[in-house]
Design an enzyme around this catalytic site. Structure first.
Site, short mmCIF file in Angstrom:
data_model
loop_
_atom_site.label_atom_id
_atom_site.label_comp_id
_atom_site.label_asym_id
_atom_site.label_seq_id
_atom_site.Cartn_x
_atom_site.Cartn_y
_atom_site.Cartn_z
N ASN A 1 20.69 -7.89 28.48
CA ASN A 1 19.63 -7.92 28.21
C ASN A 1 18.82 -7.36 27.01
O ASN A 1 18.11 -6.34 27.37
CB ASN A 1 17.88 -8.48 29.56
N TRP A 2 18.99 -8.04 26.26
CA TRP A 2 18.94 -6.87 24.82
C TRP A 2 17.43 -6.41 24.02
O TRP A 2 17.49 -5.44 23.42
CB TRP A 2 19.19 -7.09 23.65
N LYS A 3 16.49 -6.88 25.34
CA LYS A 3 15.09 -6.50 25.35
C LYS A 3 14.35 -6.76 23.26
O LYS A 3 15.79 -7.04 22.41
CB LYS A 3 14.94 -5.37 25.88
N HIS B 1 10.42 -11.83 33.56
CA HIS B 1 10.84 -10.35 33.42
C HIS B 1 9.61 -10.09 33.99
O HIS B 1 7.88 -9.78 32.76
CB HIS B 1 11.50 -10.27 32.21
N GLU C 1 8.59 -7.07 32.04
CA GLU C 1 7.65 -6.44 30.96
C GLU C 1 6.61 -7.24 30.72
O GLU C 1 5.62 -7.71 29.75
CB GLU C 1 8.65 -6.24 29.98
N GLU D 1 14.55 -7.30 40.19
CA GLU D 1 14.09 -6.34 39.41
C GLU D 1 13.48 -5.33 39.73
O GLU D 1 12.39 -5.55 39.01
CB GLU D 1 14.32 -6.71 38.17
N GLY E 1 15.29 0.97 33.26
CA GLY E 1 14.98 1.69 32.07
C GLY E 1 14.53 3.19 32.80
O GLY E 1 14.58 4.41 32.25
N SER F 1 18.78 -0.76 35.75
CA SER F 1 19.59 1.24 35.20
C SER F 1 21.00 0.35 36.20
O SER F 1 21.50 0.69 36.79
CB SER F 1 19.38 2.06 35.62
N GLY G 1 19.63 -4.01 31.29
CA GLY G 1 19.30 -3.69 29.59
C GLY G 1 19.72 -2.69 29.22
O GLY G 1 20.81 -2.80 28.10
N GLY G 2 19.42 -1.39 29.40
CA GLY G 2 20.23 -0.23 28.57
C GLY G 2 21.24 -0.71 27.88
O GLY G 2 21.83 -0.41 27.30
#
Ligand code: PGA
Length: 248
Positions: free
Chosen positions: A10-12, A95, A97, A167, A173, A213, A234-235
């Site tokens: 998930n590149w966001k 998600h 976010e 999640e 994150g 994470s 993500g990251g």
């Protein structure tokens, strides 16, 4: 029936088209693994570039958001047919976010899940609890409530093709991963709920990811758990570490 592992990045809101192209090139030879479905869920502006870059590889293209109408006066939005034509197969829905920053509720998320299936996109449906709910001990009820709402009027055949990502918001994150046992507990709870809402075959088929994470160091332990069929990353999806997760 063995479930095929699915590792999705998930590149966001990261990577311009040029940067996306470079990342695809860096990862190209590293993510080759026939036993894993690899997905890059990229910003809308990067879709065409990434679809071109991964052509002929085992990497699938995903998007991070869409709206439930096909076209019309919805300024700023993008539709399922637009995503499909650009080469998108998977779509992240619900998600935390999107829920927390953009106010998406379970009614809209349910409509998106149904629209995605009707349009031939495969949803990656996210759920997860806040730190407050984790501490209060009511996280299981919360997750069950989210899944029930989000899958209202979704059929068993559709759920067999669904990916659910657990999640915990407190792990996204933050560098704080749920322990493998904590992640397995909730992923199993979700599978048991699918068995209850649908049937044993559907529960056996649905793929459940852990996200929060996940990185090159902790992926193998998480992915070794019975009910964890993959990860939503993500990251760590923005660097070559992602390949170590694919091959963990
Ligand atoms: P993270 O994000 O891996 O950076 O914690 C996961 C996600 O939000 O999907």
């Amino acid at each position: 029936m063995a479930r095929k592992r699915i590792i999705a990045g998930n590149w966001k809101m990261n990577k311009t088209p040029e940067e996306a192209k470079a990342l695809c090139a860096d990862l190209k030879d590293l993510v080759v693994n026939d036993n894993v479905d690899v997905v890059y869920c990229v910003p809308a502006i990067d879709i065409t570039t990434v679809a071109e870059a991964v052509k002929g590889t085992n990497v699938h293209v995903g998007a991070q958001n869409f709206y439930i109408e096909d076209k019309g006066a919805f300024t700023g939005e993008i539709s399922a047919p637009m995503l499909k034509e650009a080469g998108v197969e998977y779509i992240i829905i619900g998600h935390s976010e999107r829920r927390d920053i953009f106010g998406e509720n379970d009614v809209l998320i349910n409509a998106k899940v149904k629209k995605a299936f009707a349009s031939g996109l495969k949803p990656i449906l996210c759920c997860g609890e806040s730190l407050a709910l984790r501490k209060a001990g009511t996280y299981k009820e919360w997750i069950e409530r989210q899944i029930k709402w989000d899958l209202t009027d979704v059929t068993a055949d559709q759920v067999k093709n669904l990916v659910i990502a657990y999640e915990p918001i407190w792990a996204i994150g933050t560098g704080e991963t749920a322990s493998a046992d904590q992640a397995q507990e909730v992923c199993k709870l979700i599978r048991d709920l699918i068995a209850k809402l649908y049937d044993a075959d559907t529960a056996e088929a649905v793929r459940i990811q852990y996200g929060g994470s996940m990185n090159a160091g902790n992926a193998a332990e998480l992915l070794a758990k019975d009910d964890i069929d993959g990860g939503l990353i993500g990251g760590a999806s923005l660097k070559t570490d992602f390949a170590q997760i694919v091959n963990a």
